[in-house]
Structures are given as C-alpha cells and as structure tokens.
Design a protein around this motif. Structure first.
Motif, PDB file in Angstrom:
ATOM      1  N   THR A 134      -5.760  -3.265  -4.842  1.00  0.00           N
ATOM      2  CA  THR A 134      -4.762  -3.612  -3.829  1.00  0.00           C
ATOM      3  C   THR A 134      -5.282  -3.230  -2.452  1.00  0.00           C
ATOM      4  O   THR A 134      -5.814  -2.137  -2.277  1.00  0.00           O
ATOM      5  CB  THR A 134      -3.452  -2.831  -4.089  1.00  0.00           C
TER       6      THR A 134
ATOM      7  N   TRP B 107     -11.676 -13.130  -7.632  1.00  0.00           N
ATOM      8  CA  TRP B 107     -11.063 -11.835  -7.921  1.00  0.00           C
ATOM      9  C   TRP B 107      -9.615 -11.864  -7.403  1.00  0.00           C
ATOM     10  O   TRP B 107      -9.348 -12.427  -6.340  1.00  0.00           O
ATOM     11  CB  TRP B 107     -11.802 -10.719  -7.209  1.00  0.00           C
ATOM     12  N   SER B 108      -8.754 -11.263  -8.163  1.00  0.00           N
ATOM     13  CA  SER B 108      -7.348 -11.165  -7.737  1.00  0.00           C
ATOM     14  C   SER B 108      -7.110  -9.805  -7.082  1.00  0.00           C
ATOM     15  O   SER B 108      -7.298  -8.752  -7.713  1.00  0.00           O
ATOM     16  CB  SER B 108      -6.411 -11.322  -8.936  1.00  0.00           C
TER      17      SER B 108
ATOM     18  N   SER C  51      -3.623 -19.528  -3.887  1.00  0.00           N
ATOM     19  CA  SER C  51      -3.500 -20.254  -5.172  1.00  0.00           C
ATOM     20  C   SER C  51      -4.842 -20.740  -5.633  1.00  0.00           C
ATOM     21  O   SER C  51      -5.816 -20.672  -4.900  1.00  0.00           O
ATOM     22  CB  SER C  51      -2.546 -21.431  -5.010  1.00  0.00           C
TER      23      SER C  51
ATOM     24  N   GLU D 108     -14.506 -17.565 -11.562  1.00  0.00           N
ATOM     25  CA  GLU D 108     -13.162 -17.421 -10.991  1.00  0.00           C
ATOM     26  C   GLU D 108     -13.160 -16.382  -9.867  1.00  0.00           C
ATOM     27  O   GLU D 108     -13.996 -15.469  -9.852  1.00  0.00           O
ATOM     28  CB  GLU D 108     -12.179 -16.985 -12.086  1.00  0.00           C
TER      29      GLU D 108
ATOM     30  N   HIS E  13      -6.689 -14.484  -3.888  1.00  0.00           N
ATOM     31  CA  HIS E  13      -7.780 -14.828  -4.796  1.00  0.00           C
ATOM     32  C   HIS E  13      -9.041 -14.984  -3.968  1.00  0.00           C
ATOM     33  O   HIS E  13      -9.171 -15.935  -3.197  1.00  0.00           O
ATOM     34  CB  HIS E  13      -7.434 -16.093  -5.559  1.00  0.00           C
TER      35      HIS E  13
ATOM     36  N   THR F 206      -4.229  -8.039 -11.140  1.00  0.00           N
ATOM     37  CA  THR F 206      -5.042  -7.778  -9.961  1.00  0.00           C
ATOM     38  C   THR F 206      -6.021  -6.637 -10.254  1.00  0.00           C
ATOM     39  O   THR F 206      -5.729  -5.732 -11.033  1.00  0.00           O
ATOM     40  CB  THR F 206      -4.184  -7.408  -8.750  1.00  0.00           C
TER      41      THR F 206
ATOM     42  N   GLU G 278       3.080  -4.974  -5.144  1.00  0.00           N
ATOM     43  CA  GLU G 278       2.333  -5.968  -4.378  1.00  0.00           C
ATOM     44  C   GLU G 278       3.264  -7.139  -4.109  1.00  0.00           C
ATOM     45  O   GLU G 278       4.040  -7.530  -4.977  1.00  0.00           O
ATOM     46  CB  GLU G 278       1.131  -6.449  -5.175  1.00  0.00           C
TER      47      GLU G 278
ATOM     48  N   TYR H 262      -6.235 -18.779  -0.063  1.00  0.00           N
ATOM     49  CA  TYR H 262      -6.426 -17.595  -0.909  1.00  0.00           C
ATOM     50  C   TYR H 262      -5.198 -17.279  -1.775  1.00  0.00           C
ATOM     51  O   TYR H 262      -5.200 -16.312  -2.521  1.00  0.00           O
ATOM     52  CB  TYR H 262      -6.733 -16.366  -0.042  1.00  0.00           C
TER      53      TYR H 262
ATOM     54  N   VAL I 116      -0.575 -11.944  -3.965  1.00  0.00           N
ATOM     55  CA  VAL I 116      -1.863 -11.779  -4.618  1.00  0.00           C
ATOM     56  C   VAL I 116      -2.851 -12.757  -3.982  1.00  0.00           C
ATOM     57  O   VAL I 116      -2.578 -13.955  -3.887  1.00  0.00           O
ATOM     58  CB  VAL I 116      -1.761 -12.039  -6.138  1.00  0.00           C
TER      59      VAL I 116
ATOM     60  N   SER J 146      -0.108  -7.310 -13.203  1.00  0.00           N
ATOM     61  CA  SER J 146      -0.221  -8.630 -12.600  1.00  0.00           C
ATOM     62  C   SER J 146      -1.616  -9.193 -12.740  1.00  0.00           C
ATOM     63  O   SER J 146      -1.855 -10.341 -12.418  1.00  0.00           O
ATOM     64  CB  SER J 146       0.129  -8.530 -11.119  1.00  0.00           C
TER      65      SER J 146
ATOM     66  N   GLY K  62      -4.275  -7.635  -4.844  1.00  0.00           N
ATOM     67  CA  GLY K  62      -2.899  -7.581  -4.368  1.00  0.00           C
ATOM     68  C   GLY K  62      -2.822  -7.060  -2.944  1.00  0.00           C
ATOM     69  O   GLY K  62      -3.715  -6.373  -2.463  1.00  0.00           O
TER      70      GLY K  62
END
Lengths: 113, 306
Positions: free
Chosen positions: A109, B189-190, B306, B187, B207, A106, B202, B304, B205, A104, B192
């Motif tokens: 987690t 950090w993503s 989108s 940008e 951001h 990410t 997850e 957070y 997600v 995905s 989960g």
C-alpha cells in the motif's frame, strides 16, 4: 282705507323662522357630530393602526457544517483541467499487511511516507 | 511465487518483494536491509555521525563526499529544478524550526518541543556550489540539507534495480514504491492506496508496471506547536508547514523519485493548481484526497485503475 298687513308677512316670518331652525339644526348637528366622529376615530385608531414594529434583526447567516463526503462524485469547478472523480471500488479493500498479502490481493500500500 | 522481506529502516516500515518461479527466496533478498542500513548511515539527518550530518556541520567549507551522498545530492538537484524549487533539501532549518528536530521513531506522536515562532528563510539549492570532478560540496554558512524525501525514493529505486536482475521486483520504502516492471505472467502489480481517514483500508487499487508511486500528505508526521498544527511538509515559499486543501496526494510516475517529488508538489500547490501542474507532464498521474473527503484525480490515473 288702508289694508291691514297681509298674512303674507306672517308667512315670511314663518319662512325665516324655518330657515333659522334648519340652519341651527344643521349647525348643532355638525357641532355635536364632529366630536363623535373624533371619538370614533380615537376608538378605531388603535385597531386599524399597524402593530408596533421593531427594527428587524438581520437574519443570521446559515452555518455551513462541513460534511465528510468520501467517495462521492464531485467535480471541482473553475478552470481546473482534467479534473475527474475516481470511481471508488464497490467494496473497499482491506489493507495489505507489509510482508503479507491482503485479502484484496494487493502486494502493498502506498501511504504518506 | 512472491518472496517478501519486511524490515524497518529510515524511520519507516520497508518491504522488498521479488518474484521467482520457485523456492527458496534468492539470497539477494536478504541483502536489502543491509543496503538500507548503509544508505541510512550516509543520508540520515537524525544520526549525528552520518555523512550528511558531518556535511551540515561543516557549512562554509568544501567537503569531499562519498558516491552515495553525491548521487543523492545530484538527484536532489534534478528534483529541485523539475519542481521549480518547491522540493528542495534546503528546508532543513525550517523543518527543525517547525519542531521536527528528531525522528518520529524516538518519540510518541505529538511530543515535539515547541520551537520559536521565528520564520526561517529557505535558501535555494542554487546557493550551494559543488565540483563534479572532485565530488566536493560547498554549503554556504547557514545552509543545511535534509535529503529525507529524495533519499527514501532513491533508496527504493536503487534496491529495486539491484533486485530486478533476479526477477520482477517491488520495493516499498514506507509508502514510496519502486516497481521493476510486469510480473512473471505479464500482469501488473496491484498496489493499494491507503485511505487517510481510515488508514487500515485501501480505497483504490492501482495496477502498476515499471512505475514508481508515492504519497505525500499531512495525515501523518504532524504535531502541534503551541496552538498551531504543524506537519513535516514545508513550503519553501513561506518556510512553514504548507497550508493546502489537500490531505494526501498520490502520484504515479516513471520512477519513484519523480513520484515522490510530484506528490509533494501537488500537495504544496493545492488541488486546483496541483492538478494543473500534474497535467503539464503526461507521464504523471495524480490522485488527491482533499480535507473535506473529496477525491479528485488527473485523467491519466484512469489507465492504472483497471
């Protein structure tokens, strides 16, 4: 010379006899018809009487089975402020493995620590 | 380019990430496990020789402590005040009474020895006295500290601060995550959020920029004591494992220390009261998974997503 008793007297006797006969007829009619009615009633009662009733058992409380509803839009009721349902992503993301990126994208987690 | 280092410390899986424009990974990244080992040696309640264990063993007398223990102790003081006593390190005796008397690393899950059912009163941290100048802590007799939750968040925050001098950094201490700021391209950090019913996936997600995020819950670190299901999150109001409709609470906050504490509060208070508590601080955003699978959140989490 005195007259013989007139047939009018006979007529009176006939009237009396007729009246007595009618009275007896009615009397007997009532006497015999009442048991008949009672018999009829006895015969009808079992049919017309309401069926024997039993004390109704209280209807059982419907069992509520908890249902797992992940990702369903449900708003909490009551006075909870600003409660909203988060829109789950259309496609679940696979968990990223520590030290490597997940499919995905990410980095990692958060989970119960 | 993201440089990652995964390792095990403090009973959890750790991950340190730093972003730089080129290879190789900066040497400082390989220092991170050593930092955690040093901190664990001071802060672990499971190591008899740790400084915290020695402090607990000397309740009833003043003890001079190291700068590390002092800093975490002060963080615990701030946390307890901010959470009106719901998150306090003085729950140690209650945690042990509940059966959590050794690290989960040392035993298969669920094999804790049942402790007695006797309730343990949780003393407030205000009963502990200290002296700033001499860096001395005095634990009253019968009061012992468990700095576990605060220590892990503090460690993640410290490691992130040290790494960010070399580039955008993220440190994940077993799910308590500290992030220095946006990535090199600006940008976020993503990150989960693990689904508690299926931890391999997850379900959301987040951001994140210069934030901390943490999750508290009863989906892990739980065991049975007699017929009772116990978990590690003690409600200091009862001295027992908290009974709540929340399965997991995830909170985003300015720092991971705040996030860890706020997630614990949201869990302890339950969904209704917990969300109301989060709303009172606009810097907090919460995402709660309830026992029945419902997912509820504060409005502030939207920024957070989108």
């Amino acid at each position: 010379m005195a007259n013989k008793p007139k047939s009018k007297n006979w007529n009176d006797v006939q009237m009396v006899i007729a009246a007595v006969a009618i009275a007896l007829s009615l009397g007997f009619w009532n006497m015999f018809s009442a048991p008949a009615k009672q018999d009829l009633a006895n015969q009808v009662d079992p049919v017309t009487a309401p069926p024997p009733t039993e004390t109704p058992e209280p209807s059982p409380t419907p069992q509520v089975v908890p249902t797992l509803l992940p990702h369903v839009k449900i708003y909490l009721g009551g006075a909870a402020p600003q409660v909203q349902q988060v829109s789950a992503p259309a496609k679940r993301a696979k968990k990223a493995k520590s030290g490597g990126g997940g499919s995905s994208g990410t980095v990692t987690t958060t989970k119960t620590s | 380019m993201l440089h990652r280092l995964a390792f095990h410390a403090m009973g959890s899986q750790m991950l340190a990430v730093i972003e730089q424009a080129s290879d190789p990974a900066p040497p400082v990244l390989h220092e991170v496990p050593k930092w955690f080992e040093q901190w664990e040696q001071v802060l672990s309640r499971f190591r008899p020789e740790s400084e915290l264990s020695r402090l607990n063993a000397r309740s009833g007398q003043p003890v001079h402590v190291s700068q590390i223990l002092w800093d975490v102790f002060k963080a615990a003081l701030v946390t307890e005040a901010a959470t009106t006593g719901l998150v306090t390190p003085t729950v140690l005796d209650a945690v042990v009474q509940a059966g959590y008397d050794r690290s989960f690393d040392t035993l298969p899950r669920g094999q804790f020895q049942p402790a007695s059912q006797m309730l343990v009163e949780v003393n407030p941290l205000s009963e502990v006295t200290w002296d700033e100048d001499s860096r001395t802590i005095y634990l009253p007799v019968g009061v012992h500290l468990d700095l576990g939750g605060v220590a892990k968040g503090w460690a993640a925050h410290q490691a992130m601060r040290r790494l960010k001098a070399h580039g955008p950094a993220l440190v994940d201490a077993g799910g308590d995550i500290a992030i220095s700021g946006p990535r090199l391209d600006g940008e976020p950090w993503s990150v989960g959020v693990a689904e508690p019913f299926n931890p391999s996936e997850e379900f959301v997600v987040l951001h994140l920029g210069a934030n901390g995020v943490a999750t508290s819950g009863k989906d892990r670190r739980r065991w049975t004591q007699g017929a009772e299901l116990r978990h590690h999150l003690i409600d200091p109001r009862t001295g027992q494992s908290a009974e709540t409709d929340v399965l997991t609470a995830t909170v985003v906050a300015p720092t991971v220390i705040e996030a860890e504490a706020a997630a614990k509060v949201a869990f302890l208070l339950g969904s209704q009261e917990g969300l109301a508590w989060l709303k009172a601080d606009p810097t907090l955003a919460g995402l709660l998974v309830l026992d029945d699978g419902q997912v509820v959140s504060s409005q502030t989490i939207q920024q957070y997503l989108s």
